[in-house]
Scaffold this motif. Sequence first.
Motif, PDB file in Angstrom:
ATOM      1  N   THR A  27     -46.740 -38.339  -5.457  1.00  0.00           N
ATOM      2  CA  THR A  27     -46.759 -38.464  -3.953  1.00  0.00           C
ATOM      3  C   THR A  27     -47.560 -36.950  -3.424  1.00  0.00           C
ATOM      4  O   THR A  27     -47.064 -36.102  -3.788  1.00  0.00           O
ATOM      5  CB  THR A  27     -45.091 -38.461  -3.458  1.00  0.00           C
ATOM      6  OG1 THR A  27     -44.796 -39.674  -4.248  1.00  0.00           O
ATOM      7  CG2 THR A  27     -45.121 -38.536  -1.884  1.00  0.00           C
ATOM      8  N   ALA A  28     -48.042 -37.271  -2.451  1.00  0.00           N
ATOM      9  CA  ALA A  28     -48.740 -36.288  -1.680  1.00  0.00           C
ATOM     10  C   ALA A  28     -47.538 -35.152  -1.228  1.00  0.00           C
ATOM     11  O   ALA A  28     -47.163 -35.855  -0.455  1.00  0.00           O
ATOM     12  CB  ALA A  28     -49.774 -36.541  -0.785  1.00  0.00           C
ATOM     13  N   THR A  29     -47.610 -34.010  -1.384  1.00  0.00           N
ATOM     14  CA  THR A  29     -46.740 -32.887  -0.879  1.00  0.00           C
ATOM     15  C   THR A  29     -47.615 -32.184   0.174  1.00  0.00           C
ATOM     16  O   THR A  29     -46.739 -31.199   0.774  1.00  0.00           O
ATOM     17  CB  THR A  29     -46.076 -31.997  -1.659  1.00  0.00           C
ATOM     18  OG1 THR A  29     -47.035 -31.396  -2.725  1.00  0.00           O
ATOM     19  CG2 THR A  29     -45.105 -32.839  -2.632  1.00  0.00           C
ATOM     20  N   ALA A  52     -49.265 -32.375  -4.978  1.00  0.00           N
ATOM     21  CA  ALA A  52     -48.630 -33.599  -4.932  1.00  0.00           C
ATOM     22  C   ALA A  52     -47.243 -33.407  -6.037  1.00  0.00           C
ATOM     23  O   ALA A  52     -47.398 -32.580  -6.931  1.00  0.00           O
ATOM     24  CB  ALA A  52     -49.455 -34.476  -5.657  1.00  0.00           C
ATOM     25  N   GLU A 104     -50.167 -36.212   3.622  1.00  0.00           N
ATOM     26  CA  GLU A 104     -48.763 -35.741   3.274  1.00  0.00           C
ATOM     27  C   GLU A 104     -47.636 -36.796   3.250  1.00  0.00           C
ATOM     28  O   GLU A 104     -47.537 -37.528   4.349  1.00  0.00           O
ATOM     29  CB  GLU A 104     -48.277 -34.334   3.939  1.00  0.00           C
ATOM     30  CG  GLU A 104     -46.945 -33.874   3.588  1.00  0.00           C
ATOM     31  CD  GLU A 104     -46.304 -32.496   4.017  1.00  0.00           C
ATOM     32  OE1 GLU A 104     -45.558 -32.334   4.082  1.00  0.00           O
ATOM     33  OE2 GLU A 104     -47.391 -32.012   4.990  1.00  0.00           O
TER      34      GLU A 104
END
Length: 131
Positions: free
Chosen positions: A90-92, A56, A34
């Motif tokens: 972006t990885a969430t 993401a 994350e």
Amino acid sequence: MDASQLKRIPIFADVPDEDLTVVTTFATTEEVPEGKVIVKEGEYANAFMAIEEGSAEVTRDGEKVGELGPGDIFGEVGLIEKERRGASVTATSPVKLIKIENWELQRMKKKLPNVYEQIAQLSAERGGSAD
């Protein structure tokens, strides 16, 4: 990686199992924590990816423009069109990716032109919207 993992990705859902078995030889998996930037806007594309697990966020010029989750692919536009990435991803959450590098995609184009064509078609439809 096995063909059942790819079957869960919509772009590969209708690909015959024998072809998917070949696609698995071109693909790798990667786990991303994350908060990590998976691809950065403006960089050259060297792979396209599918999210197997996780989520993401897609940003362009610092503004959120979308979200990605299981089954979604990204990176194909820059790769096929040979353009710089049009957005950052972006990885969430922790993300498990299926990844096909540029040179593997070129091998796939020769060995499985019908599968490559599906990816190219999606790229053309998106016209840079998620990459």
